[in-house]
Write an enzyme that holds these catalytic residues in place. Sequence first.
Site, mmCIF file in Angstrom:
data_model
loop_
_atom_site.group_PDB
_atom_site.id
_atom_site.type_symbol
_atom_site.label_atom_id
_atom_site.label_comp_id
_atom_site.label_asym_id
_atom_site.label_seq_id
_atom_site.Cartn_x
_atom_site.Cartn_y
_atom_site.Cartn_z
ATOM 1 N N ASN A 84 0.806 -1.216 0.000
ATOM 2 C CA ASN A 84 0.000 0.000 0.000
ATOM 3 C C ASN A 84 0.842 1.271 0.000
ATOM 4 O O ASN A 84 0.339 2.351 0.275
ATOM 5 C CB ASN A 84 -0.929 0.013 1.209
ATOM 6 C CG ASN A 84 -1.851 -1.186 1.207
ATOM 7 O OD1 ASN A 84 -1.773 -2.038 2.073
ATOM 8 N ND2 ASN A 84 -2.672 -1.287 0.177
ATOM 9 N N ASN A 90 4.937 7.445 -1.333
ATOM 10 C CA ASN A 90 3.627 7.978 -0.982
ATOM 11 C C ASN A 90 2.725 6.879 -0.419
ATOM 12 O O ASN A 90 2.681 5.777 -0.949
ATOM 13 C CB ASN A 90 2.962 8.609 -2.212
ATOM 14 C CG ASN A 90 3.469 10.009 -2.451
ATOM 15 O OD1 ASN A 90 3.537 10.819 -1.518
ATOM 16 N ND2 ASN A 90 3.852 10.296 -3.681
ATOM 17 N N VAL A 91 2.021 7.229 0.658
ATOM 18 C CA VAL A 91 1.200 6.242 1.341
ATOM 19 C C VAL A 91 -0.208 6.282 0.767
ATOM 20 O O VAL A 91 -0.788 7.338 0.573
ATOM 21 C CB VAL A 91 1.147 6.545 2.849
ATOM 22 C CG1 VAL A 91 0.247 5.562 3.555
ATOM 23 C CG2 VAL A 91 2.529 6.492 3.434
ATOM 24 N N CYS A 92 -0.724 5.103 0.453
ATOM 25 C CA CYS A 92 -2.085 5.004 -0.076
ATOM 26 C C CYS A 92 -2.933 4.339 0.993
ATOM 27 O O CYS A 92 -2.911 3.127 1.139
ATOM 28 C CB CYS A 92 -2.064 4.182 -1.361
ATOM 29 S SG CYS A 92 -3.685 3.870 -2.032
ATOM 30 N N ILE A 93 -3.640 5.152 1.785
ATOM 31 C CA ILE A 93 -4.471 4.603 2.845
ATOM 32 C C ILE A 93 -5.777 5.376 2.837
ATOM 33 O O ILE A 93 -5.789 6.591 2.626
ATOM 34 C CB ILE A 93 -3.728 4.673 4.209
ATOM 35 C CG1 ILE A 93 -4.551 4.043 5.323
ATOM 36 C CG2 ILE A 93 -3.322 6.065 4.560
ATOM 37 C CD1 ILE A 93 -3.766 3.867 6.611
#
Lengths: 171, 416
Positions: A84, A90-93
């Site tokens: 993720n 870059n964090v995809c949450i």
Amino acid sequence: MAATTGSATLLSKQLKNLQEDRSLSNISAGLINDNIYEWEVMLMIGDDCKFYGGGFFKAKLTFPTEYPLAPPKMKFITPIWHPNIYTDGNVCISILHPPEEDKYGYERVEERWLPIHTPTSILLSVMSMLSSPNDESPANVEAARQWRDDPAAFKRQVRKCVRDSAENCWD
Amino acid sequence: MSSSAPASRRNSAISNKSTSTTTPDKPTPTHLDLRTLRYVSPPDDNLCCPICHSPFLDPIQTRCRHTFCSDCIAEALKNSETCPIDRKPITDEGLSPAPILIANMVNDLVVYCPNAENGCTETVPRHLVEGHVRETCGWVQVECGVGGCKEMVRRNETSMECLHRLVKCEFCLEEVRRMDLDIHYDTCAGISTDCPHCLTDYKRSDWKSHVQSCPEASIPCSSSVYGCPTILPRREMARHESTCSFVHLTPVFRRHESQISELALENRMLRRRLDLLYPRATQPESNTNSEEPQGPSVLDEQTYHILSEQEHLRTDLDRLSESMVALEMKHTMHFINENMRVKEEMVAMRTAINGVRMQMHWLLNMRAQAPFQPMMPMMGMGVMQQQAQVVAQGGTTTQGGETVQRRHSEHQNVKL
């Protein structure tokens, strides 16, 4: 103008809370260039976390001036291999996505950003995401495939970035 | 439309509280951002807005019975018309003032005066802070007012005389404002001070020139730059310098200094010329590696020439070695062919000689033993060998007897 100063006041208060909270001793946070809208945080992952235990991951939180009405962005500076997290860090949450954005339909609106979220709640969500990846909407497709199909290779790769992160965390 | 409705409700909610409370919307001369207030004791989390995490300002309750600051919920509804806590859909109509109890509790929280940084030590309940700042805080800038003076001054200084009046400095007779007088005294040139060295009184304006010549002031030896560590009062310095060995050597040091600087200059010039003549080893590499279209300098051309020459030589060498290999191959083939021919010929000659030798033996035997019969087996063998020879040479096979006879007849023609 009022919104800008309001968000700055709120952020400085939340930064102080985060730094003083004894129960969050595995998170250290500071400002980048004394800019209250840019935080540098160090996540020290405990050994109870599967795969990522012992890692020292540095990340950058960028808050918009509309905060807390709009979510901040989070980007890992330390290279990290996770389904993720994009390869650029870059964090995809889902809780960091504004509620109106519905590009892919993977996430329900209930999981999106709320103004009552705080940096602390974001960081705790990210740390729980580390131990339990969500492969429904992977940001790093290669890592997600490896996590599902070849856990041994996935573990090797993650352990390598954990070792590297511990070596390079004070650079 | 989203902000006007809560605002009207807010006013009505606040009016229940007390007359001294003012709404943030109402423009006041000393407008105060209530969010920046510091609380004397940390506020209870239950009294804090979930959005701004500060004690409620004009608390508003939603239909789902969550409480927010009126401004916070209005802003949040602009983004998404749902409750920020449970996402239940709400609109402006779903908002109502929070219970008066909550408003009273947050309004009674004690805060520091916003001018605390400037020195005000007052702490007041939050709903009184605006009144405090407007009416009583001594650290607010207000108009002076004495004698119609329009200048701004701190409120707790207004009871005295007007601070903007010009007064004459008693030392330098300059005119300064009353409020600046203390600062002026710190730098006033008319005030006399003691020279720290000779303890004589001097006016501040004269003091600087005095220090340059004060006989008691400590000064370093004039040769301190060359290493003399002595520091003495000025009046004793002349005596020291007459005996100081550094002072005596000063001309030598000076001469060396000038020589060194000349040599350094010359060295720099020479190095520059050397660089021009012999370009640094790294230069050609960087030129060939990064083929940037830089201006072709003399050095570049030379390097290019040398490199192309080298390239030519290398291709020549390759061509030569190639042709040499071909030549060698040709030579070897030729040699092998020739060799085979010679070998074959040698074999043929050897067989011919053998044949001749056999015939000679036969003839010798014939001559030695006149009777013909006993020689027959011998002759038969010779004939057999003769026949094999004939086959090898591609000759025709004939009957044994005929061969013998033919050999007989031939015998006369063969020279041995």
